[in-house]
Design a protein around this motif. Structure first.
Motif, PDB file in Angstrom:
ATOM      1  N   LEU A   1       1.009  -1.134  -0.019  1.00 21.53           N
ATOM      2  CA  LEU A   1      -0.062  -0.022  -0.010  1.00 21.53           C
ATOM      3  C   LEU A   1       0.852   1.096  -0.052  1.00 21.53           C
ATOM      4  CD1 LEU A   1      -3.020  -0.902   2.216  1.00 21.53           C
ATOM      5  CD2 LEU A   1      -3.029  -0.295  -0.098  1.00 21.53           C
ATOM      6  N   GLY A   2       2.001   1.213   0.683  1.00 22.01           N
ATOM      7  CA  GLY A   2       2.803   2.304   0.986  1.00 22.01           C
ATOM      8  C   GLY A   2       3.875   2.668  -0.017  1.00 22.01           C
ATOM      9  N   GLN A   3       4.233   1.529  -0.970  1.00 22.27           N
ATOM     10  CA  GLN A   3       5.440   1.845  -1.774  1.00 22.27           C
ATOM     11  C   GLN A   3       4.785   1.478  -3.308  1.00 22.27           C
ATOM     12  OE1 GLN A   3       8.187   2.945  -0.737  1.00 22.27           O
ATOM     13  NE2 GLN A   3       7.231   3.160   1.107  1.00 22.27           N
ATOM     14  N   GLY A   4       3.506   1.017  -3.458  1.00 21.22           N
ATOM     15  CA  GLY A   4       3.173   0.636  -4.879  1.00 21.22           C
ATOM     16  C   GLY A   4       3.947  -0.624  -5.253  1.00 21.22           C
ATOM     17  N   LEU A   5       4.137  -0.730  -6.549  1.00 19.43           N
ATOM     18  CA  LEU A   5       4.961  -1.858  -7.230  1.00 19.43           C
ATOM     19  C   LEU A   5       6.566  -1.516  -7.428  1.00 19.43           C
ATOM     20  CD1 LEU A   5       2.340  -2.937 -10.001  1.00 19.43           C
ATOM     21  CD2 LEU A   5       3.816  -4.595  -8.667  1.00 19.43           C
ATOM     22  N   GLU A   6       7.087  -2.432  -6.868  1.00 22.77           N
ATOM     23  CA  GLU A   6       8.632  -2.151  -6.825  1.00 22.77           C
ATOM     24  C   GLU A   6       9.299  -3.217  -7.118  1.00 22.77           C
ATOM     25  OE1 GLU A   6       9.988  -0.625  -2.982  1.00 22.77           O
ATOM     26  OE2 GLU A   6       8.545  -1.916  -1.780  1.00 22.77           O
ATOM     27  N   PHE A   7      10.358  -3.010  -7.690  1.00 20.29           N
ATOM     28  CA  PHE A   7      11.352  -4.101  -8.005  1.00 20.29           C
ATOM     29  C   PHE A   7      11.986  -4.713  -7.068  1.00 20.29           C
ATOM     30  CE2 PHE A   7      14.247  -6.339 -10.679  1.00 20.29           C
ATOM     31  CZ  PHE A   7      15.797  -5.932 -10.219  1.00 20.29           C
ATOM     32  N   LEU A   8      12.292  -6.059  -6.951  1.00 11.76           N
ATOM     33  CA  LEU A   8      13.076  -6.533  -5.899  1.00 11.76           C
ATOM     34  C   LEU A   8      14.525  -7.032  -6.358  1.00 11.76           C
ATOM     35  CD1 LEU A   8      10.509  -8.474  -3.777  1.00 11.76           C
ATOM     36  CD2 LEU A   8      11.497  -6.297  -3.378  1.00 11.76           C
ATOM     37  N   ILE A   9      14.293  -8.190  -7.302  1.00 12.30           N
ATOM     38  CA  ILE A   9      15.524  -8.930  -7.710  1.00 12.30           C
ATOM     39  C   ILE A   9      15.332  -9.402  -9.322  1.00 12.30           C
ATOM     40  CG2 ILE A   9      14.891 -11.050  -6.819  1.00 12.30           C
ATOM     41  CD1 ILE A   9      17.756 -11.542  -6.088  1.00 12.30           C
ATOM     42  N   TYR A  10      16.265  -9.707  -9.954  1.00 12.94           N
ATOM     43  CA  TYR A  10      16.156 -10.141 -11.230  1.00 12.94           C
ATOM     44  C   TYR A  10      17.223 -11.025 -11.471  1.00 12.94           C
ATOM     45  CZ  TYR A  10      17.784  -9.254 -16.219  1.00 12.94           C
ATOM     46  OH  TYR A  10      17.940  -9.500 -17.486  1.00 12.94           O
ATOM     47  N   PHE A  11      16.652 -12.250 -12.102  1.00 18.75           N
ATOM     48  CA  PHE A  11      17.762 -13.281 -12.675  1.00 18.75           C
ATOM     49  C   PHE A  11      17.725 -13.464 -14.147  1.00 18.75           C
ATOM     50  CE2 PHE A  11      18.477 -15.425  -8.364  1.00 18.75           C
ATOM     51  CZ  PHE A  11      17.326 -15.053  -7.717  1.00 18.75           C
ATOM     52  N   GLN A  12      18.871 -13.625 -14.570  1.00 18.04           N
ATOM     53  CA  GLN A  12      18.988 -13.893 -16.133  1.00 18.04           C
ATOM     54  C   GLN A  12      20.120 -15.085 -16.486  1.00 18.04           C
ATOM     55  OE1 GLN A  12      17.681 -13.457 -19.063  1.00 18.04           O
ATOM     56  NE2 GLN A  12      19.271 -14.464 -20.158  1.00 18.04           N
ATOM     57  N   GLY A  13      19.622 -16.068 -16.824  1.00 15.76           N
ATOM     58  CA  GLY A  13      20.406 -17.178 -17.109  1.00 15.76           C
ATOM     59  C   GLY A  13      21.150 -17.431 -15.978  1.00 15.76           C
ATOM     60  N   ASN A  14      22.577 -17.679 -16.309  1.00 19.14           N
ATOM     61  CA  ASN A  14      23.653 -18.026 -15.477  1.00 19.14           C
ATOM     62  C   ASN A  14      24.186 -16.676 -14.752  1.00 19.14           C
ATOM     63  OD1 ASN A  14      23.221 -20.735 -15.678  1.00 19.14           O
ATOM     64  ND2 ASN A  14      24.260 -20.826 -17.404  1.00 19.14           N
ATOM     65  N   SER A  15      23.760 -15.500 -15.121  1.00 19.48           N
ATOM     66  CA  SER A  15      24.375 -14.358 -14.700  1.00 19.48           C
ATOM     67  C   SER A  15      24.349 -14.258 -13.244  1.00 19.48           C
ATOM     68  CB  SER A  15      23.985 -13.267 -15.547  1.00 19.48           C
ATOM     69  OG  SER A  15      24.066 -13.353 -16.771  1.00 19.48           O
ATOM     70  N   ALA A  16      25.158 -13.359 -12.574  1.00 20.18           N
ATOM     71  CA  ALA A  16      24.898 -13.006 -11.261  1.00 20.18           C
ATOM     72  C   ALA A  16      23.551 -12.093 -11.134  1.00 20.18           C
ATOM     73  CB  ALA A  16      25.942 -12.099 -10.687  1.00 20.18           C
ATOM     74  N   PRO A  17      22.590 -12.531 -10.307  1.00 17.43           N
ATOM     75  CA  PRO A  17      21.381 -11.846 -10.047  1.00 17.43           C
ATOM     76  C   PRO A  17      21.492 -10.273  -9.787  1.00 17.43           C
ATOM     77  CG  PRO A  17      21.572 -13.061  -8.022  1.00 17.43           C
ATOM     78  CD  PRO A  17      22.869 -13.494  -9.387  1.00 17.43           C
ATOM     79  N   ASP A  18      20.684  -9.482 -10.155  1.00 19.40           N
ATOM     80  CA  ASP A  18      20.612  -7.922  -9.736  1.00 19.40           C
ATOM     81  C   ASP A  18      19.686  -7.762  -8.726  1.00 19.40           C
ATOM     82  OD1 ASP A  18      19.144  -4.924 -11.647  1.00 19.40           O
ATOM     83  OD2 ASP A  18      19.817  -5.423  -9.661  1.00 19.40           O
ATOM     84  N   LYS A  19      20.413  -7.700  -7.556  1.00 29.18           N
ATOM     85  CA  LYS A  19      19.651  -7.586  -6.205  1.00 29.18           C
ATOM     86  C   LYS A  19      19.431  -6.195  -5.937  1.00 29.18           C
ATOM     87  CE  LYS A  19      22.413 -11.578  -4.683  1.00 29.18           C
ATOM     88  NZ  LYS A  19      23.211 -11.910  -3.362  1.00 29.18           N
ATOM     89  N   SER A  20      19.570  -5.236  -6.755  1.00 28.18           N
ATOM     90  CA  SER A  20      19.390  -3.788  -6.357  1.00 28.18           C
ATOM     91  C   SER A  20      18.061  -3.431  -5.703  1.00 28.18           C
ATOM     92  CB  SER A  20      19.825  -3.032  -7.536  1.00 28.18           C
ATOM     93  OG  SER A  20      18.833  -3.175  -8.735  1.00 28.18           O
ATOM     94  N   GLY A  21      17.193  -4.205  -5.662  1.00 27.51           N
ATOM     95  CA  GLY A  21      15.820  -3.627  -5.242  1.00 27.51           C
ATOM     96  C   GLY A  21      15.529  -4.142  -4.084  1.00 27.51           C
TER      97      GLY A  21
END
Lengths: 117, 114
Positions: A39-59
Motif C-alpha cells: 500500500l505504501g510503496q506501490g509496485l517495486e522491483f526486488l530482484i532479477y535473474f537472467q540465465g547463469n548471470s549474477a542476479p541483480d539484487k539492487s531492489g
C-alpha cells in the motif's frame, strides 16, 4: 501453455518467523523477476535473474531478503525474521530473455499475499 | 533514473462513456512502455506495449494508447467502457539499459458506474 505460477497464494506468519515464497516461471523463459506490491510503496522491483548471470539484487530492501533460482527455473524468495512492514503481495514475472539491447515482455504470476501479524 | 507518474489515483466513468488514463514518464531515451491491468486478487495482465514504430498502439479488450515523445506521455484510452473494465491500471516503463526490469506508476483505480 502454462503461465507463471506462485505458491502459496496466501501466507500468514508471525513477526520474526522466516518465510519462503515460490515461483515457477513459464517454461523456456530465462529471465525471472520478483516485485513487491504494498500500500505504501506501490509496485517495486526486488530482484532479477537472467540465465547463469549474477542476479541483480539492487531492489532488495534489506539483508533479510534473499532469493535463489535453482537450475535456471524455479525461484524461491526468502524473508528472514519477518516484520509487519513486509506485509505485501509478492509478484513474480518471467520473460523469454533479459538484458542486452532488446527488451522482453514480462508475464506475471498471480502473486503471494503475505501477512505478518 | 526512470520514473512514471499516473496523476489520477481514482477515476469514475459511466458505462458506455469514453476513458482516458494518463501516464507520464521520465527517461532520457525512448523507453519501452506498457499498460497493465489488475483485477482484485489477481496478477497483472498486459494490455498493450510500445516498443517502436507507430505511436498509436492497439491492445486487448478494446484499449489503445498513444506515445507522445514531446509530452513524455503514454495515455491509455477506450472509446466505450464496460462494467468489467473496473480494475486498477498500471503504466510501466522499462529499458534494456537497466536489465529489463520495469518501473511502475502508482496506479489508477477505475470505477464504472452503471
Amino acid at each position: 501453455g502454462a503461465g507463471v505460477s506462485q505458491s502459496p497464494s496466501n501466507k500468514v506468519t508471525e513477526k520474526g518467523k522466516d518465510v519462503e515464497l515460490r515461483c515457477d516461471p513459464i517454461s523456456g523463459h530465462t529471465a525471472l523477476y520478483w516485485y513487491r506490491q504494498s500500500l505504501g510503496q506501490g509496485l517495486e522491483f526486488l530482484i532479477y535473474f537472467q540465465g547463469n548471470s549474477a542476479p541483480d539484487k539492487s531492489g532488495l530492501p534489506s539483508d533479510r531478503f534473499s532469493a535463489e533460482r535453482t537450475g535456471g527455473s524455479v525461484s524461491t524468495l526468502t524473508i528472514q525474521r519477518t516484520q509487519q512492514e513486509d506485509s505485501a503481495v509478492y509478484l513474480c514475472a518471467s520473460s523469454l530473455a533479459g538484458g542486452g539491447t532488446l527488451f522482453y515482455e514480462q508475464y506475471f504470476g498471480p502473486g503471494t499475499r503475505l501477512t505478518v501479524t | 533514473a526512470q520514473s512514471v507518474t499516473q496523476p489520477d489515483i481514482h477515476i469514475t466513468v459511466s458505462e458506455g462513456a469514453s476513458l482516458e488514463l494518463r501516464c507520464n514518464y521520465s527517461y532520457g531515451a525512448t523507453p519501452y512502455l506498457f499498460w497493465y491491468v489488475q483485477s482484485p486478487g489477481q496478477g497483472l495482465q498486459l494490455l498493450l506495449k510500445y516498443f517502436s514504430g507507430d505511436t498509436l498502439v492497439q491492445g486487448i479488450k478494446g484499449f489503445e494508447a498513444e506515445f507522445k515523445r514531446s509530452q513524455s506521455s503514454f495515455n491509455l484510452r477506450k472509446p466505450s467502457v464496460h462494467w468489467s473494465d473496473a480494475a486498477e491500471y498500471f503504466c510501466a516503463v522499462g529499458t534494456s539499459e537497466y536489465g529489463n526490469k520495469l518501473v511502475f506508476g502508482a496506479g489508477t483505480i477505475l470505477r464504472v458506474k452503471s
